[in-house]
Scaffold this active site. Structure first.
Site, PDB file in Angstrom:
ATOM      1  N   SER A 184       0.830  -1.210   0.000  1.00 30.42           N
ATOM      2  CA  SER A 184       0.000   0.000   0.000  1.00 30.42           C
ATOM      3  C   SER A 184       0.861   1.256   0.000  1.00 30.42           C
ATOM      4  CB  SER A 184      -0.873   0.038   1.257  1.00 30.42           C
ATOM      5  OG  SER A 184      -1.653  -1.111   1.351  1.00 30.42           O
TER       6      SER A 184
ATOM      7  N   HIS B  54      -2.142  -3.031  -6.745  1.00 32.70           N
ATOM      8  CA  HIS B  54      -2.719  -2.733  -5.432  1.00 32.70           C
ATOM      9  C   HIS B  54      -4.223  -2.996  -5.452  1.00 32.70           C
ATOM     10  CE1 HIS B  54      -3.773   0.264  -2.079  1.00 32.70           C
ATOM     11  NE2 HIS B  54      -3.210  -0.781  -1.527  1.00 32.70           N
TER      12      HIS B  54
ATOM     13  N   GLU C 295      -5.311  -0.678  -8.535  1.00 32.94           N
ATOM     14  CA  GLU C 295      -4.348   0.356  -8.946  1.00 32.94           C
ATOM     15  C   GLU C 295      -3.098  -0.340  -9.483  1.00 32.94           C
ATOM     16  OE1 GLU C 295      -5.049   4.086  -5.930  1.00 32.94           O
ATOM     17  OE2 GLU C 295      -3.832   2.454  -5.187  1.00 32.94           O
TER      18      GLU C 295
ATOM     19  N   ASN D 244      -5.278   5.746  -1.407  1.00 32.11           N
ATOM     20  CA  ASN D 244      -4.846   6.034  -0.032  1.00 32.11           C
ATOM     21  C   ASN D 244      -4.325   7.454   0.119  1.00 32.11           C
ATOM     22  OD1 ASN D 244      -5.482   3.702   1.383  1.00 32.11           O
ATOM     23  ND2 ASN D 244      -3.675   2.633   0.645  1.00 32.11           N
TER      24      ASN D 244
HETATM   25  P1  NAD Z   1      -1.812  -9.869   6.778  1.00 34.69           P
HETATM   26  O1  NAD Z   1      -1.009  -9.560   7.986  1.00 34.69           O
HETATM   27  O2  NAD Z   1      -3.254 -10.236   6.915  1.00 34.69           O
HETATM   28  O3  NAD Z   1      -1.107 -11.063   5.951  1.00 34.69           O
HETATM   29  C1  NAD Z   1       0.261 -11.133   5.691  1.00 34.69           C
HETATM   30  C2  NAD Z   1       0.637 -12.611   5.538  1.00 34.69           C
HETATM   31  O4  NAD Z   1       1.992 -12.683   5.083  1.00 34.69           O
HETATM   32  C3  NAD Z   1       0.575 -13.397   6.870  1.00 34.69           C
HETATM   33  O5  NAD Z   1      -0.268 -14.540   6.715  1.00 34.69           O
HETATM   34  C4  NAD Z   1       2.025 -13.806   7.108  1.00 34.69           C
HETATM   35  O6  NAD Z   1       2.157 -15.089   7.733  1.00 34.69           O
HETATM   36  C5  NAD Z   1       2.576 -13.826   5.693  1.00 34.69           C
HETATM   37  N1  NAD Z   1       4.029 -13.728   5.616  1.00 34.69           N
HETATM   38  C6  NAD Z   1       4.846 -12.923   6.334  1.00 34.69           C
HETATM   39  N2  NAD Z   1       6.127 -13.124   5.968  1.00 34.69           N
HETATM   40  C7  NAD Z   1       6.116 -14.066   4.982  1.00 34.69           C
HETATM   41  C8  NAD Z   1       7.115 -14.692   4.195  1.00 34.69           C
HETATM   42  N3  NAD Z   1       8.400 -14.398   4.372  1.00 34.69           N
HETATM   43  N4  NAD Z   1       6.742 -15.613   3.256  1.00 34.69           N
HETATM   44  C9  NAD Z   1       5.436 -15.936   3.106  1.00 34.69           C
HETATM   45  N5  NAD Z   1       4.444 -15.372   3.833  1.00 34.69           N
HETATM   46  C10 NAD Z   1       4.767 -14.448   4.758  1.00 34.69           C
HETATM   47  O7  NAD Z   1      -1.630  -8.596   5.832  1.00 34.69           O
HETATM   48  P2  NAD Z   1      -2.649  -8.058   4.694  1.00 34.69           P
HETATM   49  O8  NAD Z   1      -3.607  -7.098   5.294  1.00 34.69           O
HETATM   50  O9  NAD Z   1      -3.133  -9.213   3.891  1.00 34.69           O
HETATM   51  O10 NAD Z   1      -1.642  -7.188   3.797  1.00 34.69           O
HETATM   52  C11 NAD Z   1      -0.750  -7.791   2.870  1.00 34.69           C
HETATM   53  C12 NAD Z   1      -0.241  -6.730   1.921  1.00 34.69           C
HETATM   54  O11 NAD Z   1      -1.350  -6.124   1.242  1.00 34.69           O
HETATM   55  C13 NAD Z   1       0.510  -5.579   2.608  1.00 34.69           C
HETATM   56  O12 NAD Z   1       1.560  -5.175   1.770  1.00 34.69           O
HETATM   57  C14 NAD Z   1      -0.555  -4.501   2.730  1.00 34.69           C
HETATM   58  O13 NAD Z   1      -0.031  -3.200   2.773  1.00 34.69           O
HETATM   59  C15 NAD Z   1      -1.323  -4.715   1.436  1.00 34.69           C
HETATM   60  N6  NAD Z   1      -2.705  -4.211   1.446  1.00 34.69           N
HETATM   61  C16 NAD Z   1      -3.484  -4.335   2.557  1.00 34.69           C
HETATM   62  C17 NAD Z   1      -4.807  -3.856   2.512  1.00 34.69           C
HETATM   63  C18 NAD Z   1      -5.684  -3.993   3.717  1.00 34.69           C
HETATM   64  O14 NAD Z   1      -6.666  -3.251   3.797  1.00 34.69           O
HETATM   65  N7  NAD Z   1      -5.439  -4.926   4.626  1.00 34.69           N
HETATM   66  C19 NAD Z   1      -5.320  -3.282   1.334  1.00 34.69           C
HETATM   67  C20 NAD Z   1      -4.507  -3.222   0.191  1.00 34.69           C
HETATM   68  C21 NAD Z   1      -3.188  -3.687   0.265  1.00 34.69           C
END
Ligand code: NAD
Length: 293
Positions: free
Chosen positions: A121, A142, A154, A192
């Site tokens: 993000s 994104h 995006e 964002n």
């Molecule tokens: P989350 O914490 O729910 O999930 C992240 C996952 O990554 C976890 O299950 C974790 O175990 C795994 N992980 C960590 N290190 C790892 C590795 N080395 N190898 C494999 N897996 C690994 O996070 P999320 O909310 O799903 O966000 C993920 C990405 O998406 C981030 O970059 C975030 O900025 C982006 N994002 C989030 C949102 C939101 O609203 N939550 C919206 C758009 C984008």
């Protein structure tokens, strides 16, 4: 001939990775979902199953479509199967060091033509691309939260992203039935960059005593036609996530207009992170959310 993406590897089976896997599998693509945490993978597949079931209940998909989508998803805790995929989507925790380590481990396993997208993000696409062996084939993809519901993706070009890679991913967004918008690689991209300062300003209005939580949310809903008020939306997104994006904007743009509101900082310090912790600008412990100020 244009590069066609058929098989996708998703790294990170958290909230976003789960939604992204759901969308691609339903659109007919083979998906391999990877996480370091076995429990996260099991929860992810169970959630996809549950949400596909809800789509059947709403008569949006058939039982056969659900079964076919589930059959297209495989999971695992190692990166080796990424040698078979056309596109890797990195959706791990929003931590630059984690993402850089993942990219470093994954690149040597990939086919030379495989593209890499990150769902970050806030982190610079150009900076992440520079940690790979293929900056020309790297871009930001994104998805909005929740990915199966939201129509927008995006697409963010790093400084080195080449046109063929960009076009292949843009075509893929169309296959999923979503709409792509293009952003250059500036902090927080488009959505964002605009929504978070609005939320931050709503928290400033609360902090300065301009109005109550209810008044601010009602004003924005009825006064601008937004489906949710900004404080309600902040609770839904997670106040820690809102603070992280504001901090990144503040640091990335070096402009005081993005200064995170001290009240937002206090709520996060208190562990009042919104819906997910049962309390944010609203208290979720009763039948109906109750404004806390
Ligand atoms: P989350 O914490 O729910 O999930 C992240 C996952 O990554 C976890 O299950 C974790 O175990 C795994 N992980 C960590 N290190 C790892 C590795 N080395 N190898 C494999 N897996 C690994 O996070 P999320 O909310 O799903 O966000 C993920 C990405 O998406 C981030 O970059 C975030 O900025 C982006 N994002 C989030 C949102 C939101 O609203 N939550 C919206 C758009 C984008």
């Amino acid at each position: 001939m244009a590069f066609v993406i058929k098989k996708i590897g998703i790294i990170g089976a958290g909230h976003m990775g789960t939604g992204i896997a759901h969308v691609f599998a339903l659109a007919g693509l083979e998906v391999h979902l990877i996480d370091i945490d076995e429990a996260a993978l099991a929860k992810s597949v169970a959630n996809i199953d549950h949400y596909l079931g809800r789509q059947i209940d709403k008569e949006r998909i058939s039982v056969a479509e659900k079964e076919a989508a589930i059959a297209r998803i495989s999971t695992g805790t190692t990166y080796d199967p990424l040698g078979e995929v056309d596109l890797v989507i990195e959706a791990t925790t929003e931590d630059e060091e984690v993402k850089k380590a993942v990219l470093k481990a994954v690149c040597p396993l990939l086919k030379p033509e495989t593209l890499i997208a990150t769902n970050t993000s806030t982190i610079s696409i150009t900076r992440l691309a520079a940690r790979t062996d293929r900056p020309g084939k790297f871009l930001g993809m994104h998805f909005m939260n929740p990915a199966p519901k939201m129509a927008l993706v995006e697409l963010i070009r790093g400084i080195a992203t080449d046109e063929d890679a960009f076009n292949a991913v843009r075509d893929l967004v169309e296959v999923m039935g979503k709409t792509a918008v293009t952003s250059e690689d500036f902090s927080a991209f488009i959505v964002n960059r605009i929504i978070m300062p609005m939320i931050n300003e709503a928290v400033y209005a609360l902090y300065e005593g301009v109005a109550s939580v209810d008044a601010i949310d009602t004003a924005l809903k009825l006064g601008t036609g937004h489906p949710m008020g900004p404080l309600q939306l902040a609770d839904f997104m997670g106040l820690d996530h809102c603070l992280a994006v504001m901090t990144m904007l503040h640091e990335g743009m070096a402009d005081p207009k993005y200064r995170p509101c001290p009240l937002l900082v206090k709520y996060v310090e208190a562990g009042w992170l919104g819906r997910k912790t049962g309390r944010g600008f609203y208290d979720y412990s009763g039948d109906e959310p109750m404004a806390t100020r």
